[in-house]
Design an enzyme around this catalytic site. Structure first.
Site, PDB file in Angstrom:
ATOM      1  N   ASP A 195      -2.823 -18.150   2.587  1.00 20.98           N
ATOM      2  CA  ASP A 195      -3.970 -18.871   2.009  1.00 20.98           C
ATOM      3  C   ASP A 195      -4.516 -19.892   3.000  1.00 20.98           C
ATOM      4  O   ASP A 195      -5.735 -20.033   3.164  1.00 20.98           O
ATOM      5  CB  ASP A 195      -3.602 -19.512   0.655  1.00 20.98           C
ATOM      6  CG  ASP A 195      -2.256 -20.207   0.647  1.00 20.98           C
ATOM      7  OD1 ASP A 195      -1.528 -20.140   1.658  1.00 20.98           O
ATOM      8  OD2 ASP A 195      -1.921 -20.839  -0.378  1.00 20.98           O
ATOM      9  N   ASP A 208     -11.098  -8.309   7.521  1.00 24.22           N
ATOM     10  CA  ASP A 208     -12.491  -8.299   7.053  1.00 24.22           C
ATOM     11  C   ASP A 208     -13.095  -9.702   7.184  1.00 24.22           C
ATOM     12  O   ASP A 208     -14.252  -9.863   7.586  1.00 24.22           O
ATOM     13  CB  ASP A 208     -12.576  -7.866   5.584  1.00 24.22           C
ATOM     14  CG  ASP A 208     -12.755  -6.350   5.426  1.00 24.22           C
ATOM     15  OD1 ASP A 208     -12.292  -5.608   6.323  1.00 24.22           O
ATOM     16  OD2 ASP A 208     -13.340  -5.916   4.424  1.00 24.22           O
ATOM     17  N   LYS A 248       3.561 -15.266   3.146  1.00 20.43           N
ATOM     18  CA  LYS A 248       3.532 -16.106   1.943  1.00 20.43           C
ATOM     19  C   LYS A 248       4.986 -16.446   1.614  1.00 20.43           C
ATOM     20  O   LYS A 248       5.502 -16.124   0.531  1.00 20.43           O
ATOM     21  CB  LYS A 248       2.821 -15.343   0.808  1.00 20.43           C
ATOM     22  CG  LYS A 248       2.561 -16.162  -0.437  1.00 20.43           C
ATOM     23  CD  LYS A 248       1.493 -17.239  -0.254  1.00 20.43           C
ATOM     24  CE  LYS A 248       1.352 -18.077  -1.511  1.00 20.43           C
ATOM     25  NZ  LYS A 248       0.472 -19.256  -1.345  1.00 20.43           N
ATOM     26  N   ASP A 253      -5.311  -6.505   5.931  1.00 21.24           N
ATOM     27  CA  ASP A 253      -6.513  -5.832   5.436  1.00 21.24           C
ATOM     28  C   ASP A 253      -7.571  -6.879   5.081  1.00 21.24           C
ATOM     29  O   ASP A 253      -8.733  -6.803   5.496  1.00 21.24           O
ATOM     30  CB  ASP A 253      -6.129  -5.000   4.197  1.00 21.24           C
ATOM     31  CG  ASP A 253      -7.260  -4.130   3.691  1.00 21.24           C
ATOM     32  OD1 ASP A 253      -8.192  -3.857   4.465  1.00 21.24           O
ATOM     33  OD2 ASP A 253      -7.196  -3.722   2.513  1.00 21.24           O
ATOM     34  N   TYR A 281       0.815  -1.215   0.000  1.00 23.46           N
ATOM     35  CA  TYR A 281       0.000   0.000   0.000  1.00 23.46           C
ATOM     36  C   TYR A 281       0.850   1.267   0.000  1.00 23.46           C
ATOM     37  O   TYR A 281       0.341   2.361  -0.221  1.00 23.46           O
ATOM     38  CB  TYR A 281      -0.969   0.016   1.191  1.00 23.46           C
ATOM     39  CG  TYR A 281      -2.025  -1.083   1.154  1.00 23.46           C
ATOM     40  CD1 TYR A 281      -1.958  -2.104   0.222  1.00 23.46           C
ATOM     41  CD2 TYR A 281      -3.079  -1.089   2.054  1.00 23.46           C
ATOM     42  CE1 TYR A 281      -2.901  -3.112   0.186  1.00 23.46           C
ATOM     43  CE2 TYR A 281      -4.032  -2.099   2.022  1.00 23.46           C
ATOM     44  CZ  TYR A 281      -3.937  -3.107   1.090  1.00 23.46           C
ATOM     45  OH  TYR A 281      -4.875  -4.099   1.064  1.00 23.46           O
TER      46      TYR A 281
HETATM   47  C1  IPM Z   1      -9.075  -0.558   6.117  1.00 21.58           C
HETATM   48  C2  IPM Z   1      -9.512   0.023   4.803  1.00 21.58           C
HETATM   49  C3  IPM Z   1      -8.378   0.875   4.252  1.00 21.58           C
HETATM   50  C4  IPM Z   1      -7.163  -0.029   4.143  1.00 21.58           C
HETATM   51  C5  IPM Z   1      -8.686   1.569   2.918  1.00 21.58           C
HETATM   52  C6  IPM Z   1      -9.876   2.483   3.030  1.00 21.58           C
HETATM   53  C7  IPM Z   1      -7.494   2.304   2.372  1.00 21.58           C
HETATM   54  O1  IPM Z   1      -9.866  -1.000   3.944  1.00 21.58           O
HETATM   55  O2  IPM Z   1      -8.790   0.231   7.040  1.00 21.58           O
HETATM   56  O3  IPM Z   1      -9.005  -1.772   6.252  1.00 21.58           O
HETATM   57  O4  IPM Z   1      -7.095  -0.827   3.234  1.00 21.58           O
HETATM   58  O5  IPM Z   1      -6.292   0.049   4.993  1.00 21.58           O
HETATM   59 MG    MG Z   2      -9.902  -2.914   4.851  1.00 23.00          MG
END
Ligand code: IPM
Ligand code: MG
Length: 368
Positions: free
Chosen positions: A227, A255, A195, A251, A146
């Site tokens: 994975d 989620d 990885k 990231d 990133y």
């Molecule tokens: C998170 C979000 C951010 C990230 C985005 C909005 C840049 O997805 O905080 O997880 O990927 O870090």
């Molecule tokens: Mg995110």
């Protein structure tokens, strides 16, 4: 004591979820005799609209001057929002990445915990859930893909895009130390995710994590390929205590972990640097489709406010008061739409409330 809190409402559901966390923080500070001053900071799409950029230098200075920053969420719908017609470095997300970098927020803590009351919202089978699970993802937040160099070039009519994934051993070491420190206060197990069967950056990651582990003989350390980890999170989430991983893997896995707990609306997060300062935000996005409708779940933001009290202000009792109030409200059957069982499932004893009412109920519990 008086503390200075920077507040970034952001876009979409940001303002309404932050409003509830603000309310709850004021409530707990009143109960325990602390004073908060609030400084509103613009970031994301609202900053683009007002100032032409997603984060101004003034906004960075405001954040630096605060003891801690509470944030909602930023961004809009890329398919419809004019913010996404702008070059990438001027879009809402660029503001957040810049703020993380400017403040050196290299360690992102994302706890994923299954509340017994929300077992119904968990998509996993009862035998997989068992007694529930409780993990923290420690995500490296200012390095890797990133933040690497990016280019898009065209040659002979063919476009080629490149992103680079770079980690120095120092960047790996400092976040690893943070993860082991967190594990030491929990069940003393770190799963480092990489990885390493493919990537050089992951092989270095593994080497440095092994070195750090030597200083923590009381904490067990294992390595897992990303994975496999994605699979293990749904196969047997109980096995995890602290997951330590690099920026992009964290990231994605965070989620996934949030959905396993039932809803991303429950997942808080803290982004920390070497000082006491931190940026606290829900892990979920700005959900523009439900913005302004009073249906978003403010609990992730409220729990992020509890983390703010704990990590930046050292107010552990007050943080626990918020966390207990959230548990009590869930035990009373109060639910926002995202954590309500689907129609047709058992909803007995449950009551559906909106964003503001959820904040009010949590405040009521704190005041008792
Ligand atoms: C998170 C979000 C951010 C990230 C985005 C909005 C840049 O997805 O905080 O997880 O990927 O870090
Ligand atoms: Mg995110």
């Amino acid at each position: 004591m008086e503390y200075r809190i920077g507040v970034i409402e952001g876009d979409g559901i940001g303002p309404e979820i932050v409003r509830e966390a603000h309310k709850v923080l004021e409530c707990v500070c009143q109960a325990y005799g602390h004073r908060l001053s609030w400084d509103k900071i613009l970031m994301g799409g609202c900053s683009i609209d007002a100032c032409g950029v997603p984060l101004t230098d003034e906004a960075v200075a405001q954040a630096k001057a605060a003891d801690a920053v509470l944030m909602g969420s930023i961004g809009g719908d890329p398919a419809t929002s004019p913010w996404y017609q702008l070059p990438p470095e001027r879009r809402p997300e660029a503001g957040l990445l810049k703020l993380r970098k400017e403040l050196g927020l290299f360690a992102n803590l994302r706890p994923a915990y299954l509340y017994r009351e929300l077992k119904e919202a968990c998509p996993l089978r009862d035998d997989v859930i068992g007694d529930g699970f409780d993990m923290v993802i420690v995500r490296e937040l200012t390095g890797g893909l990133y933040f690497g160099e990016r280019t898009t070039t065209e040659k002979d009519g063919v476009l080629t895009a490149t992103d680079t994934l770079t980690y120095s051993e120092n960047e790996i070491r400092r976040v690893a130390v943070r993860a082991f420190d967190v594990a030491r206060k929990r069940r003393k197990k770190v799963t480092s995710v990489d990885k390493a069967n493919v990537l050089d950056s992951s092989r270095l990651w593994r080497k440095v994590v092994d070195e750090v582990a030597l200083s923590y003989p009381d904490v067990s350390c294992e390595h897992m390929l990303v994975d496999n980890c994605a699979m293990q999170l749904v196969r047997d989430p109980k096995q995890f205590d602290v997951i330590l991983t690099e920026n992009m893997f964290g990231d994605i896995l965070s989620d996934e972990a949030s959905m396993v707990t039932g809803s991303i609306g429950m997942l808080s997060s803290a982004s920390l640097n070497e000082t006491r300062f931190g940026l606290y935000e829900p892990s979920g996005g700005s959900a523009p489709d439900i913005a302004g409708k009073d249906v978003a779940n403010p609990i992730a933001t409220i729990l992020s406010a509890a983390m703010l009290l704990r990590y930046s202000l050292d107010l552990d009792t007050e943080a626990q008061a918020i966390e207990q109030a959230v548990r009590d409200v869930l035990a009373d059957g109060v639910r926002t739409a995202d954590i309500m069982p689907q129609p047709g499932r058992d909803r007995e004893g449950l009551v559906m409330v909106g964003t503001a009412a959820m904040g009010d109920k949590i405040c009521e519990k704190i005041r008792r």
